[in-house]
Design an enzyme around this catalytic site. Structure first.
Site, PDB file in Angstrom:
ATOM      1  N   ASP A  97      13.144  10.725  -1.721  1.00  0.00           N
ATOM      2  CA  ASP A  97      12.023  11.384  -1.048  1.00  0.00           C
ATOM      3  C   ASP A  97      12.476  11.726   0.370  1.00  0.00           C
ATOM      4  O   ASP A  97      12.917  10.848   1.116  1.00  0.00           O
ATOM      5  CB  ASP A  97      10.823  10.424  -1.017  1.00  0.00           C
ATOM      6  CG  ASP A  97       9.501  11.153  -1.069  1.00  0.00           C
ATOM      7  OD1 ASP A  97       9.381  12.186  -0.393  1.00  0.00           O
ATOM      8  OD2 ASP A  97       8.589  10.672  -1.759  1.00  0.00           O
ATOM      9  N   ASP A 316      -0.498  10.182  -4.623  1.00  0.00           N
ATOM     10  CA  ASP A 316      -1.618  10.657  -3.797  1.00  0.00           C
ATOM     11  C   ASP A 316      -2.850  10.994  -4.637  1.00  0.00           C
ATOM     12  O   ASP A 316      -3.903  11.315  -4.072  1.00  0.00           O
ATOM     13  CB  ASP A 316      -1.229  11.934  -3.043  1.00  0.00           C
ATOM     14  CG  ASP A 316      -0.134  11.712  -2.003  1.00  0.00           C
ATOM     15  OD1 ASP A 316      -0.022  10.603  -1.469  1.00  0.00           O
ATOM     16  OD2 ASP A 316       0.603  12.686  -1.733  1.00  0.00           O
TER      17      ASP A 316
HETATM   18  O1  TEU Z   1       1.367  14.237   1.129  1.00  0.00           O
HETATM   19  C1  TEU Z   1       0.903  15.394   1.733  1.00  0.00           C
HETATM   20  C2  TEU Z   1      -0.514  15.476   1.941  1.00  0.00           C
HETATM   21  O2  TEU Z   1      -0.962  16.415   2.535  1.00  0.00           O
HETATM   22  C3  TEU Z   1      -1.372  14.369   1.406  1.00  0.00           C
HETATM   23  O3  TEU Z   1      -1.693  13.560   2.454  1.00  0.00           O
HETATM   24  C4  TEU Z   1      -2.540  14.930   0.769  1.00  0.00           C
HETATM   25  O4  TEU Z   1      -3.207  15.810   1.584  1.00  0.00           O
HETATM   26  C5  TEU Z   1      -3.524  13.902   0.412  1.00  0.00           C
HETATM   27  O5  TEU Z   1      -2.875  12.783  -0.053  1.00  0.00           O
HETATM   28  C6  TEU Z   1      -4.409  14.443  -0.633  1.00  0.00           C
HETATM   29  O6  TEU Z   1      -4.486  13.605  -1.687  1.00  0.00           O
HETATM   30  C7  TEU Z   1       2.620  13.752   1.472  1.00  0.00           C
HETATM   31  C8  TEU Z   1       2.843  12.437   0.771  1.00  0.00           C
HETATM   32  O7  TEU Z   1       2.880  12.643  -0.620  1.00  0.00           O
HETATM   33  C9  TEU Z   1       1.794  11.470   1.210  1.00  0.00           C
HETATM   34  O8  TEU Z   1       1.862  10.256   0.531  1.00  0.00           O
HETATM   35  C10 TEU Z   1       1.965  11.249   2.682  1.00  0.00           C
HETATM   36  O9  TEU Z   1       0.929  10.456   3.177  1.00  0.00           O
HETATM   37  C11 TEU Z   1       1.973  12.567   3.467  1.00  0.00           C
HETATM   38  O10 TEU Z   1       2.771  13.573   2.856  1.00  0.00           O
HETATM   39  C12 TEU Z   1       2.554  12.358   4.837  1.00  0.00           C
HETATM   40  O11 TEU Z   1       3.918  12.083   4.734  1.00  0.00           O
END
Ligand code: TEU
Length: 540
Positions: A97, A316
């Site tokens: 990642d 997420d």
């Molecule tokens: O996610 C991008 C992001 O925009 C998420 O925060 C999303 O909007 C939200 O979870 C909606 O469900 C990535 C990663 O996958 C996430 O885990 C991180 O928190 C975020 O970036 C910041 O790095």
């Protein structure tokens, strides 16, 4: 030219919740290594490993303080090298990642940058003077609620953070930042990894003073520069996380001749159960016709240019069976239907840990049970704005990120075999029924449907390359489509609802490829479909 990742199935591991090996309640690299045989049995080709780098864990590892070191709780660099090597032995590649839109505020670059306006690292981040009233320079908001600007006392300026205030945004306009990122990527490439999943990569071309965050003007220039400086020509897989991608934009990223990425994650289907122009917490029911339209659009638009990724779940998103299947009466049936519907499409499928055994959402009764910064900040923000507590909790139960983050359920022992200690996040009490041991012992389990779907992709070029055509159905909640390649034709039929219906099978099937109601036989004519029934026919 074809690439390995076009035929591959990727499995996402969220290390914190996968397998603990030392009893501290937190998953770790040794734990992952101990479960590689299980993943080999499932048949996957690669693991997307959520961040394992050094991090103070404000956002569970998506806030990185050292890109070339491992988080203490997860182990050491020697463990990481072992994971890569043990993966290779089983033909499983490790996809790292890559979180480079921002760092942690504890990263050495930021610790330096905040000291003074003329610090050599100052321009690694985005700074701005307060406006005339001392307020932030503009009203850009953070994804995790509140302003995207945080005041820094030491120098009297604000810095930008599109996520938490402990995740300051890197300034990609600074060439030094870009090259530091490329050097770090090459450090990992030299270790023999299989590629990168790029966190919110569509934000790196941001122009915050013009309030442009996603899809900034230089975005694709940066990605081409990155491609040439790092993974270009190396047969690695790259997938960008791009919340704002349309098919046109996805082609920019993924057309091979543009020298950018292998593919992107796009989230158009994921927005279908939220109210238009609101955010994900504002719930509405999923419309199946809308889902069909979105999938068909992506399948056809990227059929000959660019490449799709296919996913229901990640760390997420809520668990798909609870979200769009039925976790009460038809957990296994709806889980298999969703798997078949997705894995018979064209693109690279991703399975999120626990999806293959049908894990479901965790029922949250109080905010004290929640760990995730996004949910907690939203809860406080909405409470302050007068929302009812029950409504906020309803949204968290439906969409909160912790749903996907509860520990992996391995067996019937205490804490589901995840840890001998106290788990960092509660284990879903349903592990007494839903766990890997149960799934492996039951030949009719979801696990074996996923295993078979992976095998079908590996064995049948029609699954990888076949054209997709949506089938018009009398019942709008039946989702059916053809795949066709070189005179071969398969038909996928799924009943996307908890009630019986019918479907007109206009051709005599040559054979049945996979089905979720085992003892049924099929012939031309009217098919009576059971709730969440799914079946794939070979037509020609
Ligand atoms: O996610 C991008 C992001 O925009 C998420 O925060 C999303 O909007 C939200 O979870 C909606 O469900 C990535 C990663 O996958 C996430 O885990 C991180 O928190 C975020 O970036 C910041 O790095």
């Amino acid at each position: 030219m074809t690439s390995w990742w076009q035929k591959a199935v990727v499995y996402q591991v969220y290390p914190r919740s996968f397998q603990d090996s030392d009893g501290d309640g937190i998953g770790d690299l040794k734990g992952i290594i101990s479960r590689l045989d299980y993943l080999e049995k499932l048949g996957i080709d690669a693991i997307w490993l959520s961040p394992v780098y050094k991090s103070p864990n404000d956002d569970n590892g998506y806030d990185i303080s050292d890109y070339e070191d491992i988080m203490d709780e997860f182990g050491t660099m020697a463990d990481m090298d072992e994971l890569i090597a043990e993966g290779h032995k089983r033909n499983i590649k490790i996809i790292m990642d890559l979180v480079v839109n921002h760092t942690s505020d504890e990263h050495a670059w930021f610790v330096e940058a905040k000291q003074s306006k003329d610090n050599p690292y100052r321009d690694y981040y985005v700074w701005a003077d307060p406006d005339a009233e001392g307020n932030p320079p503009n009203d850009l908001g953070s994804t995790f609620s509140g302003s995207a600007w945080e005041y820094s006392e030491l120098t009297g300026q604000y810095y930008l953070h599109l996520f938490s205030k402990k995740q300051p945004d890197l300034n990609w306009e600074n060439e030094k930042v870009r090259h530091a990122v490329y050097d770090m990527m090459n450090f990992w490439i030299d270790k023999g990894i299989g590629g990168f999943r790029m966190d919110v990569i569509d934000l790196v071309g941001k122009k915050p003073f013009e309030k442009i965050t996603g899809n900034g003007p230089k975005l694709h220039d940066y990605l081409q520069e990155m491609h040439h400086a790092t993974f270009g020509g190396k047969d690695l897989m790259t997938v960008g996380e791009t919340w704002g991608a349309t098919p046109e934009i996805a082609k920019l990223y993924s057309k091979p001749e543009r020298d950018e990425l292998s593919m992107v994650f796009q989230f158009e289907h994921s927005g279908l159960d939220q109210q238009p122009w609101k955010d994900k917490w504002d719930l509405q029911d999923l419309s199946i016709p809308a889902l069909k339209e979105v999938f068909t659009k992506w399948q056809t638009e990227l059929s000959s240019e660019g490449w799709n990724s296919l996913f229901w779940n990640n760390h997420d998103l809520p668990r798909i069976i609870s979200r769009w299947g039925n976790d009460k009466d038809y957990r296994v049936e709806s889980g298999k239907m969703l798997a078949i519907l997705l894995h018979q499409q064209k693109g690279t499928p991703y399975i999120y840990q626990g999806e293959e055994i049908g894990m479901v959402n965790y029922p949250v009764e109080s905010i004290d049970e929640v760990d995730d910064i996004e949910s907690i900040n939203m809860y406080n923000d909405r409470l302050a704005r007068g929302y009812a507590k029950e409504d906020i909790l309803k949204s968290i139960n439906a969409k909160g990120r912790d749903n996907a983050r509860t520990p992996m359920q391995w067996d019937y022992s205490e804490n589901a075999g995840f840890t001998t200690g106290t788990p960092w996040l509660h284990v879903n009490p349903n592990y007494h029924e839903i766990n890997v041991k149960q799934a492996l012992e039951d030949s009719n389990s979801l696990f074996y449907t996923y295993q078979k779907l992976i095998q079908l992709r590996h064995d049948n070029p029609i699954v990888v390359w076949g054209d997709f055509t949506l089938v018009d159905t009398a019942d709008e909640n039946v989702f059916a489509y053809y795949r066709e390649l070189d005179g071969q034709k398969w038909l996928v039929v799924t009943n996307f609802q908890a009630k019986k219906t019918s479907f007109e099978l206009t051709e005599e099937p040559k054979s049945t490829i996979i089905q979720n109601y085992n003892d049924k036989t099929y012939q031309k004519g009217q098919l009576d479909l059971e709730p969440y029934e799914a079946v794939v026919f070979e037509i020609k």
